[in-house]
Design an enzyme around this catalytic site. Structure first.
Site, PDB file in Angstrom:
ATOM      1  N   ALA A  12       0.804  -1.229   0.000  1.00  0.00           N
ATOM      2  CA  ALA A  12       0.000   0.000   0.000  1.00  0.00           C
ATOM      3  C   ALA A  12       0.839   1.283   0.000  1.00  0.00           C
ATOM      4  O   ALA A  12       0.701   2.131  -0.894  1.00  0.00           O
ATOM      5  CB  ALA A  12      -0.952  -0.008   1.192  1.00  0.00           C
ATOM      6  N   GLU A  34      10.569  -5.348  -4.110  1.00  0.00           N
ATOM      7  CA  GLU A  34       9.682  -6.148  -3.255  1.00  0.00           C
ATOM      8  C   GLU A  34      10.377  -7.487  -3.036  1.00  0.00           C
ATOM      9  O   GLU A  34      10.748  -8.157  -4.001  1.00  0.00           O
ATOM     10  CB  GLU A  34       8.319  -6.314  -3.931  1.00  0.00           C
ATOM     11  N   SER A  40       0.907  -5.250  -3.867  1.00  0.00           N
ATOM     12  CA  SER A  40      -0.376  -4.544  -3.917  1.00  0.00           C
ATOM     13  C   SER A  40      -1.563  -5.437  -3.575  1.00  0.00           C
ATOM     14  O   SER A  40      -2.512  -5.538  -4.323  1.00  0.00           O
ATOM     15  CB  SER A  40      -0.567  -3.967  -5.327  1.00  0.00           C
ATOM     16  N   ALA A  42      -4.526  -6.897  -0.630  1.00  0.00           N
ATOM     17  CA  ALA A  42      -5.386  -6.357   0.419  1.00  0.00           C
ATOM     18  C   ALA A  42      -5.331  -7.242   1.659  1.00  0.00           C
ATOM     19  O   ALA A  42      -6.074  -8.220   1.765  1.00  0.00           O
ATOM     20  CB  ALA A  42      -6.818  -6.257  -0.108  1.00  0.00           C
ATOM     21  N   CYS A  44      -6.545  -6.679   4.490  1.00  0.00           N
ATOM     22  CA  CYS A  44      -7.795  -6.674   5.248  1.00  0.00           C
ATOM     23  C   CYS A  44      -8.824  -7.611   4.659  1.00  0.00           C
ATOM     24  O   CYS A  44      -9.827  -7.920   5.302  1.00  0.00           O
ATOM     25  CB  CYS A  44      -8.376  -5.268   5.276  1.00  0.00           C
ATOM     26  N   ARG A  71       2.396   1.839 -15.376  1.00  0.00           N
ATOM     27  CA  ARG A  71       2.486   3.199 -14.842  1.00  0.00           C
ATOM     28  C   ARG A  71       3.890   3.772 -14.973  1.00  0.00           C
ATOM     29  O   ARG A  71       4.161   4.868 -14.480  1.00  0.00           O
ATOM     30  CB  ARG A  71       2.075   3.201 -13.365  1.00  0.00           C
ATOM     31  N   ASP A 310       2.920   0.481   7.630  1.00  0.00           N
ATOM     32  CA  ASP A 310       2.921  -0.258   8.892  1.00  0.00           C
ATOM     33  C   ASP A 310       4.268  -0.239   9.615  1.00  0.00           C
ATOM     34  O   ASP A 310       4.332  -0.591  10.795  1.00  0.00           O
ATOM     35  CB  ASP A 310       2.520  -1.719   8.659  1.00  0.00           C
ATOM     36  N   ASN A 332      -1.773   4.136   2.721  1.00  0.00           N
ATOM     37  CA  ASN A 332      -2.059   4.696   1.402  1.00  0.00           C
ATOM     38  C   ASN A 332      -1.879   6.209   1.381  1.00  0.00           C
ATOM     39  O   ASN A 332      -1.296   6.772   0.452  1.00  0.00           O
ATOM     40  CB  ASN A 332      -3.502   4.357   1.002  1.00  0.00           C
ATOM     41  N   TYR A 454     -31.403  13.351   9.945  1.00  0.00           N
ATOM     42  CA  TYR A 454     -32.527  12.614  10.527  1.00  0.00           C
ATOM     43  C   TYR A 454     -33.548  12.286   9.462  1.00  0.00           C
ATOM     44  O   TYR A 454     -34.023  13.170   8.743  1.00  0.00           O
ATOM     45  CB  TYR A 454     -33.195  13.426  11.638  1.00  0.00           C
TER      46      TYR A 454
END
Lengths: 477, 477
Positions: A12, A34, A40, A42, A44, A71, A310, A332, A454
């Site tokens: 991230a 890496e 890249s 996830a 979570c 990219r 992290d 991120n 409301y």
């Protein structure tokens, strides 16, 4: 002269930085090292992949290596950066046993964190997992799938990265019928849901008295009730002595208080630690919880060396002090800001409020800011809290659910310090209101007067947050 | 000396004030005059009662007269206050044709608002309703119910208040098969859902080009799509010439552009106006939109005379100027504050941000602040807006929905001025984040750096609000 922006870590923070830098400054050379296969992905999503709610492992890849290279980023997987020399602006990179030097103009250390399992004896047995790598998630899902139902095509799109040897070994086994979860934090709670979806008999062991300690008492209690309703056996205030093997090398039981709870698999989710071995050797300063110390722009104490994600600390919006709360948005955002800074537009990485949400079956919880009174006192506040329970919708409108809100404030100034929320109807997302109020330095009085939404299907006239603010404000008056 | 706190109007603002005053100062005499039968009822619930989602009319009563009296409040229903004399501190009250004078120590005017229907010729025909009274809601629900299925017991708990003559007349009729809705605001949109639930052929006529004008273009478009998907025929940019009767006095058609659309019933929901006849005669100052002008404590320009709720203006948090946005929370909050002030603790009524949410079938929308560029320019801002669409959850997690966010900011200062949101997955409640940011005077840059919640079931890493802030901030840079 070569002055590439070199990024260590392809997840991230690292890829956000690399992408942003390349977009803002297309001529800049950007290299991402890496050490593993995966980039890249996830974190979570892993419990939901294990659960089967997320179909394919590849669904959790935000970007493929090809997309990253499109990219204009020079992505080098299986390249481990083993040393940083901030004096000569070079890193040492190891690949298949060979080493080389790579000069950098700017360096971002985005090495992430690793799951802690060492304190649990037997955590290295077969059948024991930490949910902190894609390979572990893949192996556990394969283990939970009956051999006849195992479908290698489900790895479509991720097959080239996955550790097939590991996955196939677990796929060949009979699925477990019972599971231990060691640790009742996010991963533990989410894995209880995941294992239950596979009809396992689930035991969750938590050393503290409560689940989800950062959420405080009220959400913990509601999550505990929910887990129990779904048949999860909770062992709170319980220290696991060890995980023990059966006839083969595979975990077969959890030993607590000299008793043995038989299980067929286990997940250890007792926490993570920042990966800082790389910078330790370079004399880069560490901060709170041994995460890398950074300033408002993500800079370490060495010139042109940044850290994010992290592995790095961040400033807390309430205390103004550094803190370490490793979460996805933080990584991120900080990565993106550093990418922009490196490209020439200095951009602060922002504060954190420690905002977090978690789902346990149908129960949703959120928390933000400082809830713990001891922690609040350490930061110089005089904390006072109130907890209320109120309906999530107008009482007459169907589908509402009891929503429990805790607010903590400073008695002297009335300033909101933190809050939590738990309930089954749109509860978690309401925490954003409190996170925003915290970052706006609002008092509880100001919170009470907010013009929140409301309408009968969504909220009572006084949203549960406003009701909590009224009660706490009454206490402060 | 008699110095009662006299309240005119027995609904949200009036009863909040009466209750709070009595709680804080139990010895104070508190008298509430209500001209009708009904007190403390939920306006916002009526479309859902008509729909049948709210079972009984009595479900929408927050407090019964007995409960109000149990609080020590002297509640006088069927008492109309017909004059105020701020010089002598008395009101003139009419009951069954008799008049008497009532002195007051403090007076709260909480007379509410009334539905506008005059501009629509034929709005007085049988079968035409405004959804602004409990009796109208009861009659329409009875009309929609086949005579054989009509159950007077469904009025249990509200039967003593309801206009039985009206209700029974409609209960005896054959239910309508088609309906016109004149006006595409909250009531119109909610009534489209309600009529559809009874399988009526629904035509919605809206004079402006868009539904829900205060929400701006993007939510309006999504609501229009949703209504069409559910079979509602939209007539936008269409002025209704008149409602016309059939053989009897009952509405039988809507005339637009010399064409007649046949319908069996109609609802007119083209707006409401503050009830200020009472104070007009007393020389009390009116403000914006002819609502009663008040200060930060709800005080009118006459001593000891307060005003709150749908009849009063409020200060807007963004412009700092008076505005008139009649909504339920505003009435409750202002009433409560005034009750506290009258009881001896001066308490500001708070600002409004114009936060509102609405549901149209499964589509949820929210809005807050200043969205309209002309309005923003009038308030001295240089408005710029961006609209984005993003997923409500991590892409790989099931159940997410496209969420459309519009943000408006001031180009010179970057200050957030307003926002809207639309989507099917927890979209509406997210508006509270923007309302809080507005009242915290945040810039779009600050909004972009908020530490909002992230977990796959609830949000992508970058919440749609953060994505919108990134895009708008890019535009401002």
């Amino acid at each position: 002269m070569s002055d590439p922006f070199v990024v260590v870590g392809g997840d991230a923070a690292g890829l956000s930085a690399a992408s942003k830098c390349k977009r803002e400054d297309p001529d800049r050379e950007v290299i991402v090292f890496e050490k593993g296969e995966w980039v890249s992905y996830a974190h979570c999503g892993m419990p939901y992949y294990v659960k089967g709610e997320v179909e394919s492992l590849s669904d959790m890849l935000s970007l493929t290596p090809a997309e990253i290279e499109d990219r204009g980023i020079d992505l080098r997987r299986n390249h481990e950066v083993v040393a940083v020399d901030p004096d000569t602006n070079t890193v040492t990179v190891e690949r298949e046993g060979e080493r080389f030097q790579q000069p950098y103009g700017d360096l971002l250390v985005a090495t992430g964190a690793h799951a802690v399992s060492d304190p649990i004896a037997g955590a290295d047995l077969a059948g024991v997992f930490t949910i902190h790598s894609m390979d572990a998630a893949a192996a556990l899902r394969a283990f939970l799938t009956p051999p006849a139902a195992f479908d290698p095509d489900a790895f479509d799109g991720a097959g080239e990265f996955v550790d097939w040897e590991l996955v196939e070994a677990y796929a060949a086994r009979d699925p477990p019928e019972s599971a231990a979860i060691v640790g009742g934090g996010y991963v533990g709670v989410e894995m209880a849901e995941a294992f239950s979806a596979h009809d396992l008999d689930v035991h969750l062991f938590q050393r503290p008295e409560r689940l989800l300690p950062p959420f405080g008492a009220a959400p913990a209690e509601r999550v505990a009730e929910t887990l129990c309703e779904h048949g999860v056996t909770l062992h709170l205030d319980t220290e696991v002595d060890e995980l023990v093997a059966g006839a083969d090398d595979t975990v077969a039981g959890v030993v607590v208080d000299d008793e043995r709870v038989p299980v067929d698999t286990a997940v250890v989710g007792i926490g993570i630690e920042p990966n800082t071995a790389l910078v330790d050797g370079a004399g880069i300063e560490l901060g709170v919880e041994s995460a890398i110390a950074i300033d408002d722009y993500g800079r370490t104490d060495r010139e042109r060396v940044y850290a994010a994600g992290d592995c790095a600390e961040m400033r807390h919006a309430v205390t103004g002090e550094p803190d370490w709360v490793p979460l996805g948005l933080t990584a991120n955002r900080a990565g993106r800001a550093i990418g922009q800074t490196v490209a020439g537009t200095p951009t602060p990485v922002g504060d954190i409020a420690g905002t977090a949400v978690v789902k346990a079956f149908e129960m949703e919880c959120g928390r933000t800011g400082i809830l713990d009174h001891e922690r609040a006192r350490e930061a110089g506040f005089d904390p006072v809290s109130e907890t209320i329970t109120a309906g999530s919708r107008s009482g007459y409108y169907p589908g509402g659910a009891e929503t429990t809100v805790t607010l903590t404030a400073d008695r002297r100034t009335g300033r909101l310090l933190g809050g939590s929320i738990a309930g089954e109807d749109r509860a978690a997302i309401r925490i954003d209101t409190l996170a925003t109020a915290l970052e706006g330095d609002m008092t509880v009085g100001e919170l009470e007067r907010l013009d929140l939404a409301y309408a009968p299907p969504f909220s009572p006239v006084w949203d549960p947050i406003l009701t909590a603010a009224k009660v706490l404000n009454g206490e402060l008056a």
